[in-house]
Design a protein around this motif. Structure first.
Motif, mmCIF file in Angstrom:
data_model
loop_
_atom_site.group_PDB
_atom_site.id
_atom_site.type_symbol
_atom_site.label_atom_id
_atom_site.label_comp_id
_atom_site.label_asym_id
_atom_site.label_seq_id
_atom_site.Cartn_x
_atom_site.Cartn_y
_atom_site.Cartn_z
ATOM 1 N N TYR A 195 0.807 -1.333 -0.072
ATOM 2 C CA TYR A 195 0.073 -0.101 0.105
ATOM 3 C C TYR A 195 0.881 1.438 0.128
ATOM 4 O O TYR A 195 0.225 2.310 -0.224
ATOM 5 N N TYR A 196 2.224 1.171 0.543
ATOM 6 C CA TYR A 196 2.983 2.375 0.194
ATOM 7 C C TYR A 196 3.301 2.392 -1.277
ATOM 8 O O TYR A 196 2.936 3.639 -1.838
ATOM 9 N N PHE A 197 3.498 1.365 -2.215
ATOM 10 C CA PHE A 197 3.384 1.479 -3.602
ATOM 11 C C PHE A 197 1.979 1.768 -4.403
ATOM 12 O O PHE A 197 1.945 2.503 -5.423
ATOM 13 N N ALA A 198 0.882 1.459 -3.489
ATOM 14 C CA ALA A 198 -0.515 1.853 -4.015
ATOM 15 C C ALA A 198 -0.760 3.302 -4.021
ATOM 16 O O ALA A 198 -1.589 3.638 -4.562
ATOM 17 N N ASN A 199 0.097 3.899 -3.222
ATOM 18 C CA ASN A 199 -0.160 5.391 -2.998
ATOM 19 C C ASN A 199 0.533 6.288 -4.051
ATOM 20 O O ASN A 199 0.532 7.510 -3.987
ATOM 21 N N GLN A 200 1.262 5.495 -4.963
ATOM 22 C CA GLN A 200 1.937 6.197 -6.093
ATOM 23 C C GLN A 200 0.814 6.954 -6.845
ATOM 24 O O GLN A 200 -0.158 6.547 -7.188
ATOM 25 N N PRO A 201 0.980 8.363 -7.171
ATOM 26 C CA PRO A 201 -0.035 9.118 -7.822
ATOM 27 C C PRO A 201 -0.622 8.427 -9.079
ATOM 28 O O PRO A 201 -1.747 8.504 -9.511
ATOM 29 N N THR A 202 0.257 7.558 -9.805
ATOM 30 C CA THR A 202 -0.265 6.874 -11.211
ATOM 31 C C THR A 202 -1.285 5.798 -10.848
ATOM 32 O O THR A 202 -2.145 5.503 -11.901
ATOM 33 N N ILE A 203 -1.423 5.327 -9.613
ATOM 34 C CA ILE A 203 -2.347 4.147 -9.323
ATOM 35 C C ILE A 203 -3.357 4.520 -8.318
ATOM 36 O O ILE A 203 -3.883 3.604 -8.004
ATOM 37 N N LYS A 204 -2.839 5.403 -7.466
ATOM 38 C CA LYS A 204 -3.512 5.588 -6.286
ATOM 39 C C LYS A 204 -5.258 6.004 -6.453
ATOM 40 O O LYS A 204 -5.405 6.474 -7.346
ATOM 41 N N ASP A 205 -5.952 5.292 -5.428
ATOM 42 C CA ASP A 205 -7.254 5.318 -5.176
ATOM 43 C C ASP A 205 -7.767 6.033 -4.009
ATOM 44 O O ASP A 205 -6.923 6.353 -3.217
ATOM 45 N N LYS A 206 -9.220 6.202 -3.728
ATOM 46 C CA LYS A 206 -9.454 6.919 -2.558
ATOM 47 C C LYS A 206 -9.241 6.131 -1.400
ATOM 48 O O LYS A 206 -9.241 6.752 -0.200
ATOM 49 N N ASN A 253 10.655 6.538 10.660
ATOM 50 C CA ASN A 253 10.279 7.369 9.549
ATOM 51 C C ASN A 253 8.745 7.210 9.231
ATOM 52 O O ASN A 253 8.528 7.235 7.940
ATOM 53 N N LYS A 254 8.025 7.417 10.060
ATOM 54 C CA LYS A 254 6.693 7.273 10.111
ATOM 55 C C LYS A 254 6.032 8.410 8.969
ATOM 56 O O LYS A 254 5.124 8.344 8.095
ATOM 57 N N ASP A 255 6.555 9.595 9.207
ATOM 58 C CA ASP A 255 6.299 10.823 8.436
ATOM 59 C C ASP A 255 6.358 10.407 6.943
ATOM 60 O O ASP A 255 5.811 10.802 5.972
ATOM 61 N N LYS A 256 7.612 9.928 6.646
ATOM 62 C CA LYS A 256 8.004 9.856 5.277
ATOM 63 C C LYS A 256 7.189 8.748 4.664
ATOM 64 O O LYS A 256 6.956 8.769 3.489
ATOM 65 N N LEU A 257 6.748 7.829 5.687
ATOM 66 C CA LEU A 257 6.028 6.698 5.037
ATOM 67 C C LEU A 257 4.744 7.133 4.714
ATOM 68 O O LEU A 257 4.173 6.684 3.640
ATOM 69 N N PHE A 258 4.161 7.907 5.119
ATOM 70 C CA PHE A 258 2.784 8.378 4.784
ATOM 71 C C PHE A 258 2.966 9.644 3.873
ATOM 72 O O PHE A 258 1.737 10.171 3.374
ATOM 73 N N LYS A 259 4.114 10.102 3.529
ATOM 74 C CA LYS A 259 4.200 11.106 2.556
ATOM 75 C C LYS A 259 5.032 10.684 1.412
ATOM 76 O O LYS A 259 5.652 11.614 0.696
ATOM 77 N N GLN A 260 5.095 9.384 0.958
ATOM 78 C CA GLN A 260 5.825 8.963 0.142
ATOM 79 C C GLN A 260 7.307 9.302 0.240
ATOM 80 O O GLN A 260 7.785 9.658 -1.079
ATOM 81 N N GLY A 261 7.867 9.519 1.345
ATOM 82 C CA GLY A 261 9.444 9.999 1.609
ATOM 83 C C GLY A 261 10.396 8.986 1.449
ATOM 84 O O GLY A 261 11.509 9.187 1.585
ATOM 85 N N ILE A 262 9.964 7.643 1.476
ATOM 86 C CA ILE A 262 10.739 6.565 1.542
ATOM 87 C C ILE A 262 11.218 5.998 -0.116
ATOM 88 O O ILE A 262 10.463 5.920 -0.792
ATOM 89 N N LYS A 263 12.512 5.939 -0.193
ATOM 90 C CA LYS A 263 12.817 5.493 -1.542
ATOM 91 C C LYS A 263 12.230 4.078 -1.875
ATOM 92 O O LYS A 263 12.288 3.085 -1.013
ATOM 93 N N PRO A 264 11.659 4.095 -2.693
ATOM 94 C CA PRO A 264 10.779 2.750 -3.262
ATOM 95 C C PRO A 264 11.862 1.378 -3.139
ATOM 96 O O PRO A 264 11.244 0.362 -2.510
ATOM 97 N N ALA A 265 13.029 1.530 -3.468
ATOM 98 C CA ALA A 265 13.947 0.188 -3.247
ATOM 99 C C ALA A 265 14.313 -0.044 -1.597
ATOM 100 O O ALA A 265 14.068 -1.026 -1.449
ATOM 101 N N ASP A 266 14.152 0.969 -0.782
ATOM 102 C CA ASP A 266 14.408 0.919 0.436
ATOM 103 C C ASP A 266 13.074 0.197 1.203
ATOM 104 O O ASP A 266 13.208 -0.705 2.016
ATOM 105 N N MET A 267 12.011 0.768 0.605
ATOM 106 C CA MET A 267 10.731 0.258 1.072
ATOM 107 C C MET A 267 10.661 -1.352 0.908
ATOM 108 O O MET A 267 10.135 -2.039 1.594
ATOM 109 N N TYR A 268 10.819 -1.753 -0.220
ATOM 110 C CA TYR A 268 10.722 -2.988 -0.940
ATOM 111 C C TYR A 268 11.885 -3.783 -0.006
ATOM 112 O O TYR A 268 11.427 -4.843 0.588
#
Length: 290
Positions: A195-206, A253-268
């Motif tokens: 759901y971190y990746f699902a929050n990317q602008p290209t695929i994010k839903d409500k 890094n909670k704030d970064k988590l909810f604001k897409q501030g973690i690098k995708p590779a690091d999150m993976y």
């Protein structure tokens, strides 16, 4: 004379029946106290892994959409798919309980459609469909875990167990619930990244943003419950410590988590490390002897 021979043969038959009946009853009892070729703790663990794999597959697909050349994610997608299918087959073959079999069949039905999506070249349209569909597969897989636990309760309610202390049966059920809880942490670790990746602008839903928060809160809350479990021993405490150190990396890094501030590779990477840590905890709970 013939009557005496007949009587003797009849008595011999009865004698052997008398010997074999207790043996056959013992065999039946032994079979009913296991999940086919598996013990029930193992079955709870394996069925719980199916939840995690459903999320790991979806996470890998979403990640590959933006990172099509990532070899690790491609390998995760392929191996997770193969393991999911094999373990579902193992669970079906070993269950002797209709409810469990029916729920596994439901998983298979959803999986057929889900599999068609994940075997396509990753694209945004199918990524959105996977976001919509992954929870159905997760819920169906979770229902299998619940059925396995119920099946284990039936196995423990043998005539012999009725003569024993009822608290042993309660403790056994509590152990399976803690295996289940620890196993859910593996799933939540993957779902968090999904759901971190699902929050990317290209695929994010409500719903994507709230889903991410819900997963975070559930994962964080369950750690406290595991820490106070009566089944903990030195090795489990050590592995819980490792898992908590991994989780602290996310919490800090909670704030970064909810604001897409973690690098995708690091999150993976973090999600896989967290899953591995909780898998070690779950495996130790599986081996606890009552």
């Amino acid at each position: 004379m013939k009557k005496e021979i007949f009587t003797l043969k009849f008595m011999v038959i009865l004698f052997f029946i008398g010997i074999m009946m207790p043996v056959s009853n013992t065999i039946i009892a032994q079979q009913s106290n296991s999940y086919g070729m598996l013990n029930f703790n193992k079955a709870v663990n394996i069925s719980g892994k199916q939840r995690m794999l459903s999320q790991k597959i979806a996470k890998a697909y979403l990640y590959i959409v933006e990172n099509p050349s990532d070899a690790v994610a491609k390998r995760d997608l392929l191996t997770s798919k193969l393991i999911f299918e094999k373990q579902n087959s193992i669970l079906l073959q070993n269950s002797g309980y209709k409810v469990t079999k029916d729920r596994i069949a439901t998983v298979e039905s959803i999986w057929k459609e889900f599999k068609k999506l994940i075997e396509t070249t990753p694209n945004y349209d199918n990524a959105k469909k996977i976001i919509e569909m992954n929870t159905d597969l997760l819920k169906a897989s979770n229902n299998v875990v619940s059925a396995v636990i119920v099946e284990s309760k039936g196995a423990n309610n043998s005539q012999e167990s009725l003569l024993e202390d009822d608290s042993l049966g309660e403790e056994d059920t509590e152990l399976k619930q803690i295996i289940n809880m620890a196993g859910r942490q593996r799933m939540l670790s993957q779902r968090l990244a999904l759901y971190y990746f699902a929050n990317q602008p290209t695929i994010k839903d409500k719903n994507s943003e709230q889903m991410l928060k819900n997963v975070y809160n559930e994962l964080d809350g369950a750690i406290s419950m595991l820490l106070i479990s009566n089944f903990n021993n030195t090795r489990i405490d050590e592995k819980l410590g490792v898992a908590m150190s991994k989780w602290d990396q996310v919490k800090s890094n909670k704030d970064k988590l909810f604001k897409q501030g973690i690098k995708p590779a690091d999150m993976y990477r973090i999600s896989n490390e967290l899953t591995k840590a909780f898998n070690a905890v779950t495996s130790l709970y599986e081996k606890v002897k009552l």
